[in-house]
Motif scaffolding. Structure first.
Motif, mmCIF file in Angstrom:
data_model
loop_
_atom_site.group_PDB
_atom_site.id
_atom_site.type_symbol
_atom_site.label_atom_id
_atom_site.label_comp_id
_atom_site.label_asym_id
_atom_site.label_seq_id
_atom_site.Cartn_x
_atom_site.Cartn_y
_atom_site.Cartn_z
ATOM 1 N N LEU A 29 33.074 28.487 15.955
ATOM 2 C CA LEU A 29 33.568 29.540 17.037
ATOM 3 C C LEU A 29 34.108 31.017 16.649
ATOM 4 C CD1 LEU A 29 35.466 26.786 19.227
ATOM 5 C CD2 LEU A 29 33.153 27.805 19.415
ATOM 6 N N GLN A 30 34.429 31.060 15.250
ATOM 7 C CA GLN A 30 35.007 32.257 14.911
ATOM 8 C C GLN A 30 34.424 33.617 15.274
ATOM 9 O OE1 GLN A 30 36.108 32.430 10.880
ATOM 10 N NE2 GLN A 30 37.604 33.826 10.914
ATOM 11 N N GLU A 31 32.950 33.435 14.832
ATOM 12 C CA GLU A 31 32.157 34.748 14.994
ATOM 13 C C GLU A 31 32.018 35.124 16.167
ATOM 14 O OE1 GLU A 31 27.884 36.510 13.394
ATOM 15 O OE2 GLU A 31 28.804 34.600 12.424
ATOM 16 N N PRO A 32 31.761 34.443 17.147
ATOM 17 C CA PRO A 32 31.474 34.906 18.627
ATOM 18 C C PRO A 32 32.671 35.230 19.349
ATOM 19 C CG PRO A 32 30.504 32.600 18.433
ATOM 20 C CD PRO A 32 31.054 33.018 17.246
ATOM 21 N N ALA A 33 33.864 34.619 19.186
ATOM 22 C CA ALA A 33 35.276 35.058 19.532
ATOM 23 C C ALA A 33 35.508 36.393 19.066
ATOM 24 C CB ALA A 33 36.167 34.084 19.144
ATOM 25 N N ALA A 37 35.874 39.658 21.128
ATOM 26 C CA ALA A 37 37.312 40.473 21.340
ATOM 27 C C ALA A 37 37.176 41.716 20.611
ATOM 28 C CB ALA A 37 38.158 39.836 20.188
ATOM 29 N N GLU A 38 36.286 42.229 19.599
ATOM 30 C CA GLU A 38 36.008 43.393 19.427
ATOM 31 C C GLU A 38 35.302 44.257 20.188
ATOM 32 O OE1 GLU A 38 33.893 42.804 15.872
ATOM 33 O OE2 GLU A 38 35.534 42.007 14.663
ATOM 34 N N GLU A 39 34.351 43.559 21.130
ATOM 35 C CA GLU A 39 33.806 44.271 22.080
ATOM 36 C C GLU A 39 34.641 44.846 23.312
ATOM 37 O OE1 GLU A 39 30.812 46.366 24.292
ATOM 38 O OE2 GLU A 39 30.673 45.619 22.384
ATOM 39 N N GLN A 43 35.756 48.445 24.566
ATOM 40 C CA GLN A 43 35.405 48.910 25.834
ATOM 41 C C GLN A 43 36.747 49.497 26.338
ATOM 42 O OE1 GLN A 43 32.396 49.097 27.362
ATOM 43 N NE2 GLN A 43 33.690 50.176 28.918
ATOM 44 N N LEU A 44 37.797 48.993 25.996
ATOM 45 C CA LEU A 44 38.906 49.142 26.547
ATOM 46 C C LEU A 44 39.457 50.709 25.986
ATOM 47 C CD1 LEU A 44 41.251 45.948 26.633
ATOM 48 C CD2 LEU A 44 40.453 47.215 28.649
ATOM 49 N N THR A 45 39.105 50.871 24.614
ATOM 50 C CA THR A 45 39.342 52.137 24.282
ATOM 51 C C THR A 45 38.595 53.286 24.765
ATOM 52 O OG1 THR A 45 39.961 51.093 21.941
ATOM 53 C CG2 THR A 45 39.342 53.437 21.954
ATOM 54 N N ALA A 46 37.441 53.101 24.947
ATOM 55 C CA ALA A 46 36.316 54.085 25.713
ATOM 56 C C ALA A 46 36.929 54.121 27.008
ATOM 57 C CB ALA A 46 34.907 53.377 25.592
#
Length: 326
Positions: A29-33, A37-39, A43-46
């Motif tokens: 689960l680590q990689e998808p999560a 989170a990174e995406e 998006q929030l930063t943009a």
């Protein structure tokens, strides 16, 4: 019989299976999560950067607009109040910056500021109403009478208006014989402070509302005292405008809000809730001009406005001669 060793092996096996499950689950689960989170962070930063850019653009446009209006203000108000005497009145907590900036615009419009009355907190304090009432009755001319239903602040407003304003243009700029005693008496009593020479009667009044809302148990009485003041000054002269900022004076508990909630006063007294804007300072002049012609309106951007500014008066066409033909 099942011995202790069997139990121990069973327990170890259970915990080992649990640990393996946790490790496998975290790994799967680590990689998808992390990607999700990174995406989301990107998006929030943009979005934040985009909104920051929009805010910067709007602020730049507003500053350019304010600069443009400030530059043109002398031309926009030139001659609008020529020959008029204007009294400035401040409620406690009113913005000195708004008053100073408006005073310059009034001068550009050709008006003469007679002076300034700064009302104190004591004037609006319900606990001081009895003292104010007694002082007004002591200071008023013998021929002045009040309605049976008049409050202490109704009486004080009427006495002040009779002392510092006039509806007679010929009396503008001249002192009322009783004015000195009235103003000095109210000043000695701690109800107001005087600047300039308000004893030289004005034709118009600009009332600067407090930037602090009326709050607490005494708020209704304080709001009523403020509206009485504005109404009295309007009735004593050729018009009055109450001004302040939309975010404060026209907010709940504000002086402008109190006046706009009065169905009778809104027909007579004008308000401008954009004193914090260069355009609003021009609108105050236009509202005073409208008062001179017998009109009134609620102007600005806050609740209860009729428009941002008064309608430009239509010029009266000059008569033209017609030639008769044969």
């Amino acid at each position: 019989m099942i011995d202790f060793r069997y139990h121990l092996v069973s327990i170890v096996a259970i915990f080992l299976a649990l640990a393996v499950g946790i490790v496998l689950g975290a790994t799967l689960l680590q990689e998808p999560a992390m990607r999700s989170a990174e995406e989301l962070t990107r998006q929030l930063t943009a979005d934040k950067q985009e909104q920051r850019g929009q805010i910067d653009e709007l602020q730049g446009r507003a500053q350019a607009n304010d600069s443009f209006v400030t530059t043109l203000t002398p031309k926009l108000v030139e001659g609008e109040l020529a020959g008029q005497q204007v009294l400035l009145v401040e409620a406690p907590g009113a913005s000195a910056a708004y008053r100073e900036e408006e005073q310059e615009v009034l001068a550009d419009a050709g008006a003469v500021v007679t002076g300034r009355l700064s009302l104190t907190e004591k004037y609006f304090d319900p606990k001081s109403a009895g003292v104010l009432d007694g002082l007004v009755n002591q200071l008023k001319p013998a021929e002045m009478t009040f309605a049976a239903s008049a409050t202490a602040h109704d009486k004080a407003a009427a006495l002040l208006a009779a002392s510092v304003t006039t509806t007679d243009q010929a009396q503008a700029g001249t002192a009322n014989e009783a004015t000195g005693a009235v103003l000095s008496g109210l000043e000695t009593g701690g109800f107001l402070n005087i600047d300039g020479d308000p004893s030289k009667r004005a034709t118009l009044a600009v009332v600067f509302a407090s930037e602090i809302p009326f709050e607490g148990e005494g708020a209704p009485a304080q709001a009523a005292a403020f509206t009485s003041l504005a109404g009295g000054l309007d009735a004593g002269g050729m018009g009055a405008v109450v001004t302040g900022a939309a975010a404060t004076s026209a907010a709940p508990g504000g002086g402008i809000t109190a006046l706009r909630d009065d169905a009778d006063l809104v027909k007579r007294v004008s308000t401008v809730d954009s004193a914090d804007l260069p355009a609003g300072r021009v609108v105050i002049v236009y509202a005073l001009r409208e008062q001179l012609s017998g009109g009134a309106g609620q102007y600005g951007t806050g609740p209860g406005v009729t428009a941002f500014q008064p309608v430009e008066p239509t010029p009266t066409p000059s008569p033209t001669s017609t030639e008769s033909g044969s």
